[in-house]
Scaffold this motif. Sequence first.
Motif, PDB file in Angstrom:
ATOM      1  N   ASP A 180      -2.532   5.029   9.090  1.00 15.42           N
ATOM      2  CA  ASP A 180      -2.602   3.595   8.762  1.00 15.42           C
ATOM      3  C   ASP A 180      -1.647   3.216   7.632  1.00 15.42           C
ATOM      4  O   ASP A 180      -1.111   2.104   7.611  1.00 15.42           O
ATOM      5  CB  ASP A 180      -4.035   3.227   8.348  1.00 15.42           C
ATOM      6  N   TYR A 181      -1.427   4.160   6.693  1.00 13.20           N
ATOM      7  CA  TYR A 181      -0.586   3.872   5.529  1.00 13.20           C
ATOM      8  C   TYR A 181       0.437   5.002   5.336  1.00 13.20           C
ATOM      9  O   TYR A 181       0.300   5.826   4.406  1.00 13.20           O
ATOM     10  CB  TYR A 181      -1.453   3.700   4.277  1.00 13.20           C
ATOM     11  N   PRO A 182       1.437   5.062   6.175  1.00  9.57           N
ATOM     12  CA  PRO A 182       2.398   6.179   6.149  1.00  9.57           C
ATOM     13  C   PRO A 182       3.259   6.259   4.890  1.00  9.57           C
ATOM     14  O   PRO A 182       3.878   7.296   4.636  1.00  9.57           O
ATOM     15  CB  PRO A 182       3.266   5.927   7.388  1.00  9.57           C
ATOM     16  N   THR A 183       3.316   5.184   4.091  1.00  3.16           N
ATOM     17  CA  THR A 183       4.145   5.223   2.877  1.00  3.16           C
ATOM     18  C   THR A 183       3.379   5.788   1.677  1.00  3.16           C
ATOM     19  O   THR A 183       3.938   5.890   0.583  1.00  3.16           O
ATOM     20  CB  THR A 183       4.665   3.817   2.526  1.00  3.16           C
ATOM     21  N   ILE A 203       0.878  -1.171   0.000  1.00  2.00           N
ATOM     22  CA  ILE A 203       0.000   0.000   0.000  1.00  2.00           C
ATOM     23  C   ILE A 203       0.911   1.215   0.000  1.00  2.00           C
ATOM     24  O   ILE A 203       1.380   1.673   1.049  1.00  2.00           O
ATOM     25  CB  ILE A 203      -0.935   0.032   1.233  1.00  2.00           C
ATOM     26  N   SER A 204       1.209   1.714  -1.189  1.00  2.00           N
ATOM     27  CA  SER A 204       2.119   2.853  -1.293  1.00  2.00           C
ATOM     28  C   SER A 204       1.787   3.633  -2.555  1.00  2.00           C
ATOM     29  O   SER A 204       0.826   3.330  -3.260  1.00  2.00           O
ATOM     30  CB  SER A 204       3.577   2.383  -1.331  1.00  2.00           C
ATOM     31  N   GLY A 205       2.594   4.649  -2.827  1.00  2.00           N
ATOM     32  CA  GLY A 205       2.378   5.465  -4.015  1.00  2.00           C
ATOM     33  C   GLY A 205       1.805   6.823  -3.673  1.00  2.00           C
ATOM     34  O   GLY A 205       1.729   7.213  -2.494  1.00  2.00           O
ATOM     35  N   THR A 206       1.371   7.551  -4.693  1.00  2.15           N
ATOM     36  CA  THR A 206       0.812   8.896  -4.526  1.00  2.15           C
ATOM     37  C   THR A 206      -0.637   8.911  -4.995  1.00  2.15           C
ATOM     38  O   THR A 206      -0.965   8.359  -6.046  1.00  2.15           O
ATOM     39  CB  THR A 206       1.627   9.930  -5.330  1.00  2.15           C
ATOM     40  N   ILE A 207      -1.497   9.529  -4.204  1.00  2.00           N
ATOM     41  CA  ILE A 207      -2.899   9.730  -4.590  1.00  2.00           C
ATOM     42  C   ILE A 207      -3.105  11.227  -4.753  1.00  2.00           C
ATOM     43  O   ILE A 207      -2.899  11.997  -3.815  1.00  2.00           O
ATOM     44  CB  ILE A 207      -3.876   9.167  -3.534  1.00  2.00           C
ATOM     45  N   GLY A 256     -13.431   3.241 -15.756  1.00  2.00           N
ATOM     46  CA  GLY A 256     -12.387   2.506 -16.451  1.00  2.00           C
ATOM     47  C   GLY A 256     -11.010   2.722 -15.867  1.00  2.00           C
ATOM     48  O   GLY A 256     -10.069   2.032 -16.242  1.00  2.00           O
ATOM     49  N   ARG A 257     -10.890   3.685 -14.940  1.00  2.00           N
ATOM     50  CA  ARG A 257      -9.586   3.943 -14.345  1.00  2.00           C
ATOM     51  C   ARG A 257      -9.216   2.783 -13.416  1.00  2.00           C
ATOM     52  O   ARG A 257     -10.040   2.318 -12.627  1.00  2.00           O
ATOM     53  CB  ARG A 257      -9.607   5.240 -13.548  1.00  2.00           C
ATOM     54  N   VAL A 258      -7.987   2.328 -13.509  1.00  2.00           N
ATOM     55  CA  VAL A 258      -7.516   1.264 -12.618  1.00  2.00           C
ATOM     56  C   VAL A 258      -7.215   1.900 -11.257  1.00  2.00           C
ATOM     57  O   VAL A 258      -6.453   2.864 -11.163  1.00  2.00           O
ATOM     58  CB  VAL A 258      -6.253   0.587 -13.172  1.00  2.00           C
ATOM     59  N   LEU A 259      -7.833   1.358 -10.225  1.00  2.00           N
ATOM     60  CA  LEU A 259      -7.616   1.869  -8.873  1.00  2.00           C
ATOM     61  C   LEU A 259      -6.498   1.069  -8.203  1.00  2.00           C
ATOM     62  O   LEU A 259      -6.564  -0.155  -8.124  1.00  2.00           O
ATOM     63  CB  LEU A 259      -8.905   1.758  -8.049  1.00  2.00           C
ATOM     64  N   THR A 260      -5.483   1.769  -7.738  1.00  2.00           N
ATOM     65  CA  THR A 260      -4.398   1.100  -7.020  1.00  2.00           C
ATOM     66  C   THR A 260      -4.899   0.651  -5.654  1.00  2.00           C
ATOM     67  O   THR A 260      -5.934   1.129  -5.174  1.00  2.00           O
ATOM     68  CB  THR A 260      -3.208   2.057  -6.833  1.00  2.00           C
ATOM     69  N   PRO A 261      -4.179  -0.254  -4.982  1.00  2.00           N
ATOM     70  CA  PRO A 261      -4.593  -0.657  -3.637  1.00  2.00           C
ATOM     71  C   PRO A 261      -4.749   0.539  -2.700  1.00  2.00           C
ATOM     72  O   PRO A 261      -5.676   0.577  -1.889  1.00  2.00           O
ATOM     73  CB  PRO A 261      -3.444  -1.574  -3.195  1.00  2.00           C
ATOM     74  N   ALA A 262      -3.866   1.527  -2.819  1.00  2.00           N
ATOM     75  CA  ALA A 262      -3.951   2.715  -1.958  1.00  2.00           C
ATOM     76  C   ALA A 262      -5.233   3.494  -2.233  1.00  2.00           C
ATOM     77  O   ALA A 262      -5.913   3.945  -1.293  1.00  2.00           O
ATOM     78  CB  ALA A 262      -2.727   3.606  -2.172  1.00  2.00           C
TER      79      ALA A 262
END
Length: 304
Positions: free
Chosen positions: A116-119, A89-93, A275-281
């Motif tokens: 919960d998701y500091p990265t 669970i990482s990346g930029t939103i 249609g957008r792929v949603l990342t786990p984050a």
Amino acid sequence: MHVENFKIFSDLVESQSFSRAAKLNGITQSAVSQQLRAMEKHFNVLIVDRSQKQFRLTREGSKLYDSAKELLHMYDKLVSELQEMKKVISGTIHISTIYSIGLHELPPYVKTFLQDYPTVNVRVEYRRSNLVYEDVLHNAVDLGLVAYPNKMRQLEVIPFLEDQLVAICAPDHPLAQNQMVSLQDISEHKFIAFDQDIPTRKATDHVFREAKLDVNPVMEFDNIETVKRAVEIDAGVAIVPSSTVTQEVKQRLLTSIPIEGSELTRPLAIIHRKGRVLTPAMKKLIALLAKKTPEAVEEAEPVA
């Protein structure tokens, strides 16, 4: 050809702007032009019809765009699935939001999410409502937050909150002593309004019309903070979301009064492009905002 080439080309087609495509990808306009020429040379076709004043794809360019979208979707889906397999669970939103939601409703959710998701890096951009839709439709952001959501074929709309609308005035205003006010009461005083294209303004205008009351605003502003400042100096009364004046009421800078005989609520929603792929984050954040499980978000994700 690299994935980045197709991404830049896709952004160019959707925005129909070299400057916009450049900004979305952190490059110069010249670099976008060079990428386009490189693609034309690679595939040995003319992609953009340069004989037209407006941006227009050739038949080959349209085919290339459709295929580029498929490739980008498959790539994004692969990255998302690999992250899920690794339980990453990482990346930029990147979120585009109207001022009132971004300043008042969103912060506690973001705080909880980052604990919960500091990265994960959450970037929030404050925009007028019409620009939030534009950002989402052009894939300039991942998610949008709006009030009174518009139904559009290209958008997925997920309910967020229902906000109560209240009347506000300065503490020494004649209405400040009332336990409740009517629309008639409000119409008899100077009124501070949002600009006419703001959804909350459209909603309040509709309510006054339904009550057959004429309200002529003495001031109009494009954001909640300026409306509140005008009311604080007793320039008039206003109708605003209750959550946006909590601090001012606590500090006795404003008085908040329920509106009689009117269930004035403001629906808020999360939007993203279909249609957008949603990342786990992204799935985790949407689940938190919409009070759904990540699995429910995943099941609701449309297939491109």
